[in-house]
Scaffold this motif. Sequence first.
Motif, short mmCIF file in Angstrom:
data_model
loop_
_atom_site.label_atom_id
_atom_site.label_comp_id
_atom_site.label_asym_id
_atom_site.label_seq_id
_atom_site.Cartn_x
_atom_site.Cartn_y
_atom_site.Cartn_z
N ALA A 178 62.10 73.34 14.51
CA ALA A 178 63.39 73.39 13.82
C ALA A 178 63.65 74.81 13.36
CB ALA A 178 63.39 72.44 12.62
N SER A 179 64.92 75.15 13.23
CA SER A 179 65.32 76.47 12.75
C SER A 179 65.83 76.33 11.31
CB SER A 179 66.42 77.04 13.64
OG SER A 179 66.81 78.32 13.20
N VAL A 180 65.37 77.22 10.42
CA VAL A 180 65.75 77.19 9.01
C VAL A 180 66.60 78.41 8.70
CG1 VAL A 180 64.90 77.09 6.64
CG2 VAL A 180 63.58 76.02 8.48
N ASP A 181 67.79 78.20 8.16
CA ASP A 181 68.71 79.30 7.87
C ASP A 181 68.71 79.58 6.37
OD1 ASP A 181 70.68 81.18 7.71
OD2 ASP A 181 72.33 79.83 8.21
N ALA A 237 55.90 63.55 5.37
CA ALA A 237 57.17 64.16 5.77
C ALA A 237 57.14 64.58 7.23
CB ALA A 237 57.47 65.37 4.89
N ALA A 238 56.02 65.16 7.69
CA ALA A 238 55.91 65.60 9.07
C ALA A 238 55.95 64.42 10.04
CB ALA A 238 54.62 66.40 9.26
N ALA A 239 55.31 63.31 9.67
CA ALA A 239 55.33 62.13 10.53
C ALA A 239 56.74 61.56 10.65
CB ALA A 239 54.37 61.07 9.98
N LEU A 240 57.47 61.53 9.54
CA LEU A 240 58.86 61.06 9.58
C LEU A 240 59.72 62.00 10.43
CD1 LEU A 240 59.41 59.96 5.87
CD2 LEU A 240 59.51 58.49 7.88
N PHE A 241 59.50 63.31 10.28
CA PHE A 241 60.27 64.29 11.04
C PHE A 241 60.03 64.11 12.54
CE2 PHE A 241 61.13 68.33 13.01
CZ PHE A 241 62.29 68.77 12.39
N ALA A 242 58.75 64.01 12.92
CA ALA A 242 58.42 63.85 14.33
C ALA A 242 59.01 62.56 14.89
CB ALA A 242 56.91 63.88 14.52
N GLY A 243 58.96 61.49 14.11
CA GLY A 243 59.51 60.22 14.56
C GLY A 243 61.01 60.27 14.75
N GLU A 244 61.72 60.91 13.81
CA GLU A 244 63.17 61.04 13.92
C GLU A 244 63.55 61.93 15.10
OE1 GLU A 244 65.88 59.83 12.29
OE2 GLU A 244 64.59 58.44 11.23
N ALA A 245 62.78 63.00 15.32
CA ALA A 245 63.08 63.91 16.42
C ALA A 245 62.86 63.27 17.78
CB ALA A 245 62.21 65.17 16.30
N ALA A 246 61.96 62.30 17.86
CA ALA A 246 61.58 61.71 19.15
C ALA A 246 62.62 60.72 19.67
CB ALA A 246 60.22 61.03 19.02
N VAL A 247 63.31 60.03 18.77
CA VAL A 247 64.22 58.95 19.19
C VAL A 247 65.59 59.14 18.55
CG1 VAL A 247 64.59 56.46 19.27
CG2 VAL A 247 62.25 57.38 19.34
N PRO A 248 66.66 59.27 19.36
CA PRO A 248 68.01 59.40 18.80
C PRO A 248 68.41 58.13 18.03
CG PRO A 248 67.97 60.04 21.12
CD PRO A 248 66.66 59.37 20.83
N ARG A 281 70.57 60.74 12.52
CA ARG A 281 69.37 61.52 12.86
C ARG A 281 69.47 62.97 12.40
NH1 ARG A 281 68.36 64.32 17.95
NH2 ARG A 281 66.14 64.50 18.44
N GLY A 282 70.62 63.61 12.60
CA GLY A 282 70.77 65.01 12.25
C GLY A 282 70.59 65.25 10.76
N ALA A 283 71.26 64.42 9.94
CA ALA A 283 71.17 64.59 8.49
C ALA A 283 69.75 64.33 8.00
CB ALA A 283 72.15 63.64 7.80
N THR A 284 69.09 63.33 8.59
CA THR A 284 67.73 63.01 8.19
C THR A 284 66.77 64.15 8.52
OG1 THR A 284 68.16 60.66 8.57
CG2 THR A 284 65.86 61.34 8.45
N LEU A 285 66.91 64.72 9.72
CA LEU A 285 66.06 65.84 10.13
C LEU A 285 66.28 67.05 9.22
CD1 LEU A 285 66.25 65.63 14.02
CD2 LEU A 285 64.26 65.16 12.58
N MET A 305 59.73 69.85 4.01
CA MET A 305 58.52 70.47 4.55
C MET A 305 58.46 71.96 4.21
SD MET A 305 57.73 68.64 8.20
CE MET A 305 59.30 69.02 8.95
N VAL A 306 59.60 72.63 4.24
CA VAL A 306 59.61 74.05 3.90
C VAL A 306 59.25 74.24 2.42
CG1 VAL A 306 61.08 76.09 3.62
CG2 VAL A 306 61.18 74.75 5.73
N VAL A 307 59.78 73.38 1.55
CA VAL A 307 59.44 73.46 0.13
C VAL A 307 57.94 73.27 -0.07
CG1 VAL A 307 59.66 72.29 -2.10
CG2 VAL A 307 61.70 72.79 -0.75
#
Length: 231
Positions: free
Chosen positions: A32-35, A64-75, A79-83, A90-92
Amino acid sequence: PLKLLYRPGKPLDVQRIADAVADARGAMVTAASVDFGGPANPLVTALAGCLKLDVEPGSRLAAAAALFAGEAAVPRCGRGATLDRLCEVMVVLLLRNAIETGATHPGLLAGLADARLHRALVAIHEHTGKPWNIEQLAEIAGMSRSHFLSSFRLTVGKTPAAYLTAWRLTLARQDLRQGDSVKAVSGRYGFGSTAALSRAFSRLYGFPPSTLTAQARAAGRADSAAPTAVQ
């Protein structure tokens, strides 16, 4: 998820991700890209070129990482707001780890790791538009004026006044990109006048704040002119 890598100040490297996927031999690699609004943000300049953190089983980061990976894997719907939110969490967590382990250069995070400077930095961030002076900030930190000045410069990498101005300009740039007027932003962040904001902004970014307001207006006109489909 086993590892979290964060490269502050660098754009998303698609080729690096492709190479990592090839090396992973079937494992999933998610990126993911963080701005943070540009390299002037003190969060970017305070960090090393790369932070690597192992994901400990059962930790908040692991969840958090497991949820992120799961959301990223399946549309899925939303999905976008959750990711976006999970990425922020994760950044925090990664930044907290950097503070706790001392994996920082002189800058904001090093200051936050200092028990006394922490109080002054939090005050600056919570009341950015307040007309702060050195005596007030030193009192909040529980330090003498001279000790506060030397400690702040050594730990954060710049004087309190320079740090405050840079942070004000970071927030001003963010608000201008969202369409706020130069006049409103200058008053909000304690610049006193639009001319004062314009001078400081141009010195740091190399272009006047009116450039961002013009871009925001142009983007707004483009959005309003876009056709709307009704079914």
